[in-house]
Design a protein around this motif. Structure first.
Motif, short mmCIF file in Angstrom:
data_model
loop_
_atom_site.label_atom_id
_atom_site.label_comp_id
_atom_site.label_asym_id
_atom_site.label_seq_id
_atom_site.Cartn_x
_atom_site.Cartn_y
_atom_site.Cartn_z
N VAL A 69 3.36 -1.04 3.97
CA VAL A 69 2.75 0.37 3.83
C VAL A 69 3.81 1.33 3.84
O VAL A 69 4.73 1.46 4.67
CB VAL A 69 1.85 0.51 5.00
N LEU B 1 -8.80 -0.34 0.38
CA LEU B 1 -8.74 -1.67 1.32
C LEU B 1 -10.15 -2.23 1.56
O LEU B 1 -10.57 -3.15 2.01
CB LEU B 1 -8.12 -1.15 2.49
N VAL C 292 -5.97 6.28 -0.89
CA VAL C 292 -5.63 4.76 -1.07
C VAL C 292 -6.38 3.85 -0.07
O VAL C 292 -6.58 2.75 -0.25
CB VAL C 292 -4.26 4.82 -1.39
N SER C 293 -6.57 4.41 1.28
CA SER C 293 -7.08 3.50 2.20
C SER C 293 -8.45 3.19 1.90
O SER C 293 -8.75 1.95 2.37
CB SER C 293 -7.13 4.49 3.57
N MET D 98 -1.40 9.63 5.90
CA MET D 98 -2.37 8.34 5.06
C MET D 98 -2.07 7.11 6.18
O MET D 98 -3.02 6.36 6.04
CB MET D 98 -1.37 8.08 3.83
N LEU D 99 -1.00 6.93 6.98
CA LEU D 99 -0.73 5.71 7.68
C LEU D 99 -1.90 5.48 8.58
O LEU D 99 -2.45 4.26 8.53
CB LEU D 99 0.60 6.01 8.22
N VAL E 68 0.83 -1.09 0.02
CA VAL E 68 -0.15 0.16 0.15
C VAL E 68 0.94 1.38 -0.02
O VAL E 68 1.66 1.44 0.89
CB VAL E 68 -0.77 -0.01 1.18
N SER F 233 -5.16 5.73 8.65
CA SER F 233 -6.39 5.21 8.11
C SER F 233 -6.09 3.89 7.53
O SER F 233 -6.72 2.78 7.46
CB SER F 233 -7.04 6.22 7.07
N VAL F 234 -4.80 3.53 6.96
CA VAL F 234 -4.50 2.26 6.41
C VAL F 234 -4.35 1.37 7.52
O VAL F 234 -4.87 0.18 7.44
CB VAL F 234 -3.16 2.64 5.54
N THR G 271 5.94 -1.18 7.83
CA THR G 271 6.32 0.09 7.32
C THR G 271 7.77 0.74 7.74
O THR G 271 8.55 0.02 8.20
CB THR G 271 5.29 1.27 8.00
N ARG H 7 -7.86 0.14 8.78
CA ARG H 7 -8.48 -0.83 7.85
C ARG H 7 -7.70 -2.14 8.04
O ARG H 7 -8.57 -3.21 7.81
CB ARG H 7 -8.52 -0.16 6.43
N LEU H 8 -6.43 -2.39 7.93
CA LEU H 8 -5.88 -3.55 7.96
C LEU H 8 -6.22 -4.53 9.21
O LEU H 8 -6.42 -5.64 9.18
CB LEU H 8 -4.37 -3.39 7.79
#
Length: 272
Positions: A204, A190, A186-187, A210-211, A113, A213-214, A230, A217-218
């Motif tokens: 990631v 997912l 981008v999140s 950005m991180l 991601v 929210s990613v 990361t 969701r993961l």
């Protein structure tokens, strides 16, 4: 013994325009020079008379004595680098840091991601995975930028799509009239991504905003915290754990990282 403070002298062999404000510099360090790195490690790049900064190579491996580094123009050092022409000399120290552990993810499905220039840090990882493609399961890349014109590595994306060695989904926050991909952060990709989280490792990389929210969701999809990986960005000065600029409690990002799992980051944050 190699002097870690003494840089190799490299030459700018080629400059590739990625987007407005992002360029890939191809540095020649010589075919006979003993220099190598793991995907995820970083180098210290010197622009003589202007300073030194930490950057991740954006290609893997070293080919014909050349490496690529993709750089955004954001300050005095990078502005000066953008003014330099082919043939100009720079200094390179390293490589430093732990890098991505590919042995640990053998046989697993892989999810990458990336947001914006964060793709530059994941690109060598992807190239390393593709070199030994049969050692890994399914590979997916989710890549987002603000606009279509802000998307670097367009040629690479086309080649990867044609190879059919992985699946790619791209998205932009603000599309133009010619954009045919997804729209949104981008999140959000997912939400539709289907996988067996128990056998998948997620890598990631992107801007700090950005991180969260990613990661959220993961985790909601059942990813184990030690399988979310990361690369941290810190203001690194020496690259070898001496100056302390990148220290987080007892951890030095330049030597203990820059690659960390989510659970390692959680433990560091709990001690702050």
């Amino acid at each position: 013994m190699t002097n870690e403070y003494l840089p190799l002298i490299a030459k700018i062999e080629e400059v590739k325009e990625q987007t407005k404000g992002i360029r890939t510099f191809v540095f020649s360090i010589g075919k006979d020079t003993d220099f190598s790195y793991k995907a995820g490690q970083f180098i210290m790049l010197s622009v003589f008379g202007f300073g030194e900064g930490a950057f991740s190579p954006s290609s893997f491996p070293v080919k014909d004595g050349k490496i690529e580094v993709t750089i955004a123009r954001v300050g005095k050092l990078t502005t000066r680098l953008f003014e330099m022409e082919r043939g100009a000399r720079v200094g390179i120290r390293g490589a430093f840091g732990n890098g991505f552990d590919l042995e640990r993810v053998r046989g697993r499905d892989i999810l990458l991601v990336a947001g914006g220039i964060g793709m530059g840090a994941l690109k060598p990882l992807l190239e390393a995975l593709l070199l030994d493609r049969n050692l890994f399961g399914r590979i997916d890349l989710l890549f987002g930028t603000r606009t279509p014109s802000d998307m670097p590595f367009k040629e690479d994306l086309e080649l990867w799509e044609k190879s059919e060695l992985l699946k790619i989904k791209t998205t932009v926050d603000s599309p133009d009239g010619n954009w045919k991909g997804d729209v949104g952060f981008v999140s959000l990709l997912l939400d539709e991504y289907k996988t067996d989280a128990g056998k998948t490792t997620a890598f990631v990389c992107g801007p700090p905003q950005m991180l969260p929210s990613v990661f959220e969701r993961l985790l909601a999809k059942g990813f184990n915290t030690n399988q979310i990986i990361t690369s941290l960005e810190r203001h690194m000065k020496c690259g070898i754990g001496f100056c302390g600029h990148c220290r987080i409690n007892e951890n030095y990002v330049c030597t203990d990282g820059p690659v960390f799992s989510y659970d390692e980051i959680e433990r560091m944050e709990r001690k702050l």
